[in-house]
Design a protein around this motif. Structure first.
Motif, short mmCIF file in Angstrom:
data_model
loop_
_atom_site.label_atom_id
_atom_site.label_comp_id
_atom_site.label_asym_id
_atom_site.label_seq_id
_atom_site.Cartn_x
_atom_site.Cartn_y
_atom_site.Cartn_z
N ILE A 1 11.80 -26.70 -21.38
CA ILE A 1 11.00 -26.68 -20.16
C ILE A 1 11.46 -27.84 -19.28
N PHE A 2 11.94 -27.51 -18.09
CA PHE A 2 12.34 -28.52 -17.12
C PHE A 2 11.42 -28.41 -15.91
N ILE A 3 11.42 -29.45 -15.10
CA ILE A 3 10.67 -29.41 -13.85
C ILE A 3 11.65 -29.60 -12.71
N GLN A 4 11.47 -28.81 -11.66
CA GLN A 4 12.43 -28.81 -10.55
C GLN A 4 11.70 -28.88 -9.23
N GLY A 5 12.27 -29.65 -8.31
CA GLY A 5 11.62 -29.78 -7.02
C GLY A 5 12.59 -30.03 -5.88
N LYS A 6 12.13 -29.69 -4.68
CA LYS A 6 12.80 -30.05 -3.43
C LYS A 6 11.75 -30.71 -2.55
N PHE A 7 12.03 -31.93 -2.16
CA PHE A 7 11.07 -32.73 -1.41
C PHE A 7 11.71 -33.19 -0.10
N ILE A 8 11.03 -32.92 1.00
CA ILE A 8 11.59 -33.13 2.33
C ILE A 8 10.95 -34.34 3.01
N LYS A 9 11.78 -35.17 3.62
CA LYS A 9 11.25 -36.23 4.48
C LYS A 9 10.96 -35.60 5.84
N PRO A 10 9.75 -35.68 6.32
CA PRO A 10 9.40 -35.02 7.60
C PRO A 10 10.26 -35.52 8.75
N GLN A 11 10.45 -34.64 9.72
CA GLN A 11 11.24 -35.01 10.90
C GLN A 11 10.58 -36.14 11.66
N VAL A 12 9.26 -36.16 11.67
CA VAL A 12 8.50 -37.22 12.35
C VAL A 12 7.66 -37.92 11.31
N THR A 13 7.85 -39.22 11.16
CA THR A 13 7.04 -39.98 10.22
C THR A 13 6.12 -40.91 10.99
N PHE B 1 12.81 -42.49 -0.08
CA PHE B 1 12.24 -41.98 1.17
C PHE B 1 12.79 -42.76 2.36
N LYS B 2 12.88 -44.09 2.22
CA LYS B 2 13.39 -44.93 3.31
C LYS B 2 14.87 -44.68 3.59
N LEU B 3 15.63 -44.35 2.55
CA LEU B 3 17.07 -44.15 2.73
C LEU B 3 17.41 -42.80 3.35
N LEU B 4 16.54 -41.81 3.18
CA LEU B 4 16.80 -40.48 3.72
C LEU B 4 16.57 -40.44 5.23
N LYS B 5 17.39 -39.67 5.91
CA LYS B 5 17.16 -39.36 7.32
C LYS B 5 15.90 -38.49 7.44
N PRO B 6 15.20 -38.51 8.58
CA PRO B 6 14.17 -37.50 8.81
C PRO B 6 14.78 -36.10 8.66
N GLY B 7 14.12 -35.26 7.89
CA GLY B 7 14.67 -33.93 7.59
C GLY B 7 15.53 -33.91 6.35
N GLY B 8 15.82 -35.09 5.76
CA GLY B 8 16.62 -35.16 4.54
C GLY B 8 15.84 -34.64 3.35
N VAL B 9 16.55 -34.33 2.26
CA VAL B 9 15.92 -33.69 1.11
C VAL B 9 16.26 -34.43 -0.17
N LEU B 10 15.27 -34.55 -1.04
CA LEU B 10 15.44 -35.06 -2.39
C LEU B 10 15.43 -33.87 -3.34
N LEU B 11 16.52 -33.69 -4.09
CA LEU B 11 16.66 -32.60 -5.05
C LEU B 11 16.41 -33.17 -6.44
N PHE B 12 15.48 -32.57 -7.17
CA PHE B 12 14.97 -33.18 -8.40
C PHE B 12 14.97 -32.18 -9.55
N ARG B 13 15.41 -32.65 -10.72
CA ARG B 13 15.25 -31.87 -11.94
C ARG B 13 15.12 -32.85 -13.10
N ASP B 14 14.16 -32.56 -14.01
CA ASP B 14 13.93 -33.46 -15.14
C ASP B 14 13.17 -32.70 -16.23
N TYR B 15 12.67 -33.44 -17.21
CA TYR B 15 12.00 -32.83 -18.35
C TYR B 15 10.56 -32.49 -18.00
N GLY B 16 10.16 -31.25 -18.33
CA GLY B 16 8.83 -30.78 -18.02
C GLY B 16 7.86 -30.99 -19.17
N LEU B 17 6.59 -31.03 -18.83
CA LEU B 17 5.52 -31.21 -19.81
C LEU B 17 5.59 -30.15 -20.90
#
Length: 285
Positions: free
Chosen positions: A270-282, A186-202
């Motif tokens: 079964i995988f889990i997938q996500g897109k997580f955004i760092k808000p423009q204003v923190t 989270f600290k490394l991403l710019k405001p508005g940056g995105v974390l793209l995630f995929r891994d093993y699902g329950l």
């Protein structure tokens, strides 16, 4: 052979409904847990186990992840090889392995990305650097334990990244470290940056196949080679990333089938997938 189509995977919110047989399999796993001493040794020797994995398999084990631009359009960019450094986008691949995500991106498209690629295994990083496509004008590969924040922040400035990818990586880390890893990214991403995630699902088939003696803790298991794997629920993952400040754009399960016609194997995954955004204003605490 993984038979897939060329369309984005459908993200669904429902967990798998377990059969009575599957419920019994999960219950039997808890009849004999990995002893505490052995679990501690697995954590202590985690890097050694992954380095041995790459010593045995070299670059042969994982296939190139040419599906990532289909699932994550954020990885597509303008066709411009002459981009000035000031207009570049910066991407960090956490757990790059031998480069199965980053090199297809470099190969398939002329991109304005500059790539950071890190991995726990020094041997894996060396394989990345030996690749014919490795060019330090485009990519910087380095060994890193992402559970130790300074090993990332010593290389990458705060709020400098546009994108972080974590593809089948977090599951190999002890759950006690999940929140700290997300905080660092989270600290490394710019405001508005995105974390793209995929891994093993329950309740992925791989989870259901573990026998007694392989379970370390809830949804956390030891493989035969000493590496470990965690299986995520969507609610757990969403709450975790929100707790460090991310906004959840997408988070859900992907149901796939891995089919090998020659071996007559049809495995539901079964995988889990996500897109997580760092808000423009923190908001600083």
């Amino acid at each position: 052979m993984d038979l897939t189509n060329n369309f984005p995977d459908e993200i669904i919110k429902e967990t798998k409904s377990l059969t009575e047989d599957e419920k019994q399999k999960l219950a039997s796993q808890s009849s004999r847990l990995v002893p505490e001493y052995q679990a501690n040794q697995l954590e202590k020797n985690a890097q050694k186990h992954w380095d041995l994995f790459y010593k045995r398999n070299e670059t042969r084990f994982f296939k190139d992840r040419r599906w990532t631009t289909r699932e994550f359009v954020e990885l597509l960019d303008e066709d411009d090889t002459n981009a000035e450094p000031s207009t570049r986008k910066y991407l960090l691949e956490v757990g790059c392995g031998v480069g199965n995500l980053v090199f297809p991106l470099i190969e398939e498209q002329k991109t304005k990305f500059f790539f950071y690629a890190c991995d726990f295994s020094p041997r894996a990083v060396e394989f990345v650097k030996q690749n014919a496509l490795y060019d330090e004008n485009v990519i910087k590969a380095f060994q890193c334990d992402v559970t130790k924040a300074n090993q990332l922040t010593d290389v990458i400035p705060s709020e400098s990244l546009d994108i972080v990818t974590m593809i089948f990586v977090l599951s190999a880390i002890h759950p006690d470290n999940f929140a700290g890893v997300f905080e660092t990214l989270f600290k490394l991403l710019k405001p508005g940056g995105v974390l793209l995630f995929r891994d093993y699902g329950l309740y992925d088939m791989a989870q259901l196949r573990f026998k007694a003696g392989h379970k370390i803790d809830e949804n956390f298991y030891m493989r035969q080679d000493g590496t470990r794997s965690y299986y995520f629920s969507d609610s757990e993952l969403s709450e975790m990333v929100k707790s460090v400040g991310f906004e959840v754009k997408v988070c859900g399960y992907v149901h796939r089938r891995t089919i090998n016609v020659k071996e007559k194997i049809d495995t539901p995954r079964i995988f889990i997938q996500g897109k997580f955004i760092k808000p423009q204003v923190t908001i600083n605490s």
